[in-house]
Design a protein around this motif. Structure first.
Motif, PDB file in Angstrom:
ATOM      1  N   SER A  37      42.461  42.551  38.433  1.00  0.00           N
ATOM      2  CA  SER A  37      41.589  41.993  39.705  1.00  0.00           C
ATOM      3  C   SER A  37      40.235  40.157  39.626  1.00  0.00           C
ATOM      4  CB  SER A  37      40.825  43.024  39.661  1.00  0.00           C
ATOM      5  OG  SER A  37      39.275  43.024  38.387  1.00  0.00           O
ATOM      6  N   GLN A  38      40.740  40.308  40.606  1.00  0.00           N
ATOM      7  CA  GLN A  38      39.658  39.220  42.010  1.00  0.00           C
ATOM      8  C   GLN A  38      38.458  38.841  40.317  1.00  0.00           C
ATOM      9  OE1 GLN A  38      38.755  38.202  44.898  1.00  0.00           O
ATOM     10  NE2 GLN A  38      40.176  36.449  44.876  1.00  0.00           N
ATOM     11  N   MET A  39      37.693  40.033  40.342  1.00  0.00           N
ATOM     12  CA  MET A  39      36.866  40.097  39.952  1.00  0.00           C
ATOM     13  C   MET A  39      36.667  39.771  38.143  1.00  0.00           C
ATOM     14  SD  MET A  39      34.271  43.761  39.768  1.00  0.00           S
ATOM     15  CE  MET A  39      34.164  43.972  41.306  1.00  0.00           C
ATOM     16  N   ALA A  40      37.902  40.427  37.696  1.00  0.00           N
ATOM     17  CA  ALA A  40      38.511  39.949  36.235  1.00  0.00           C
ATOM     18  C   ALA A  40      38.369  39.184  36.078  1.00  0.00           C
ATOM     19  CB  ALA A  40      39.240  41.308  35.569  1.00  0.00           C
ATOM     20  N   LEU A  41      39.393  38.118  37.195  1.00  0.00           N
ATOM     21  CA  LEU A  41      39.593  36.296  37.055  1.00  0.00           C
ATOM     22  C   LEU A  41      38.077  36.406  36.699  1.00  0.00           C
ATOM     23  CD1 LEU A  41      43.301  36.539  38.567  1.00  0.00           C
ATOM     24  CD2 LEU A  41      42.800  36.646  35.826  1.00  0.00           C
ATOM     25  N   ALA A  42      37.177  36.038  37.181  1.00  0.00           N
ATOM     26  CA  ALA A  42      36.030  35.907  37.915  1.00  0.00           C
ATOM     27  C   ALA A  42      35.425  35.028  36.541  1.00  0.00           C
ATOM     28  CB  ALA A  42      35.638  36.118  38.828  1.00  0.00           C
TER      29      ALA A  42
END
Length: 294
Positions: free
Chosen positions: A234-239
């Motif tokens: 997820s984008q949240m995790a990639l952040a």
């Protein structure tokens, strides 16, 4: 041959590892004054894939560390459970890094991941960003596998499984067909160098011993399922990634078009990650043996 025993939620594993420093090809400890690069090989191969890198005089200015993944090469231990994937492999790797940190002063590392090794690298960077200084991801496999590529992996699995119908029978022609498919996927058959031929010859000998009839489930879990069942992050995790990332893509990759890596690059940039793309002309999916100096 050094080993470290890791206990994780999926069992005990005795990981074979290698440390290479400017003064020693098989060092017993980390040179504390130098940066450290940790290499993660793809499934089905082993750490000997990095022969070219460990003999490169430019890279030998650093500590170079590699290890054989769960169930590969000279690493042994409990069988991998049926749900063993990127999270579990990253847990094993984190435990290994922690033990080497305690015993050999392993510092935060620069990661080099190849193909399915990039899945583990990404999971490390998302869950343990403090351990990672940078990532160089070669032929990234960090997003869901396209259906047409999964189909090829299914065919290879079927061939390998059918090659060992019972404990007393081996069908060499089916092994050969499965290995041909794997070569084509990794190295764009028939463009094979003597180094790649040597790597694949050793891989074949080990595979026929480790993943024959009694252990076909481990072949499926560690080679097929690990690849095919991977999921996107997820984008949240990639952040959560705090280190710079370089994606290396070979234009000779027969499985994945360049857009596959460009889409992942876009996801990283959207998440605020310092990321860039390097395209290596004509390089195959597993470019690291023959394109190590390019």
């Amino acid at each position: 041959m050094p080993f470290v025993e890791v206990t994780s939620s999926t069992g005990k594993t005795k990981f074979k590892y290698t440390i290479c420093t400017p003064s020693s090809e098989e060092a017993k400890e980390i040179d504390a004054g130098l940066p450290t690069i940790l290499f993660l090989h793809p499934v089905s191969l082993a750490e000997y894939l990095f022969t070219g890198q460990f003999s490169d005089q430019q890279l030998r200015r650093c500590n170079l560390v590699s290890f054989d993944l769960r169930g590969h090469g000279n690493t042994f231990g409990d069988s991998a459970p049926c749900d063993y994937g990127q999270v579990e492999a990253a847990e094993d790797t984190i435990q290994l890094m922690a033990l080497l940190q305690n015993s050999l002063n392993l510092p935060p590392c620069h990661l080099v991941g190849v193909s399915s090794g990039t899945i583990i690298a990404l999971q490390l960077a998302v869950t343990q960003p403090q351990r990672i200084l940078s990532m160089f991801l070669i032929s990234q496999s960090c997003t869901e596998m396209p259906a047409e590529v999964a189909g090829g992996h299914h065919e290879i699995l079927d061939l390998w499984t059918c090659a060992f119908p019972d404990k007393t029978t081996t069908l060499p022609e089916l092994i050969s067909d499965a290995e041909f498919g794997q070569r084509q996927y990794l190295f764009t058959e028939p463009k094979l160098s003597p180094l790649v031929d040597a790597i694949l010859s050793l891989t074949s000998k080990v595979a026929k011993k480790r993943w024959c009839y009694p252990f076909l489930d481990q072949y499926q879990i560690l080679n097929h399922d690990f690849n095919v069942n991977r999921s996107s992050t997820s984008q949240m995790a990639l952040a959560q990634i705090t280190s710079p990332v370089i994606l290396a893509y070979g234009s000779g990759d027969v499985a994945y078009p360049q857009i596959y890596t460009e889409q992942f690059l876009h996801e990283l940039l959207e998440a605020g990650v310092d990321a860039s793309l390097l395209v290596i002309k004509n390089a195959p999916h597993c470019m690291i043996p023959d394109y190590s100096k390019k």
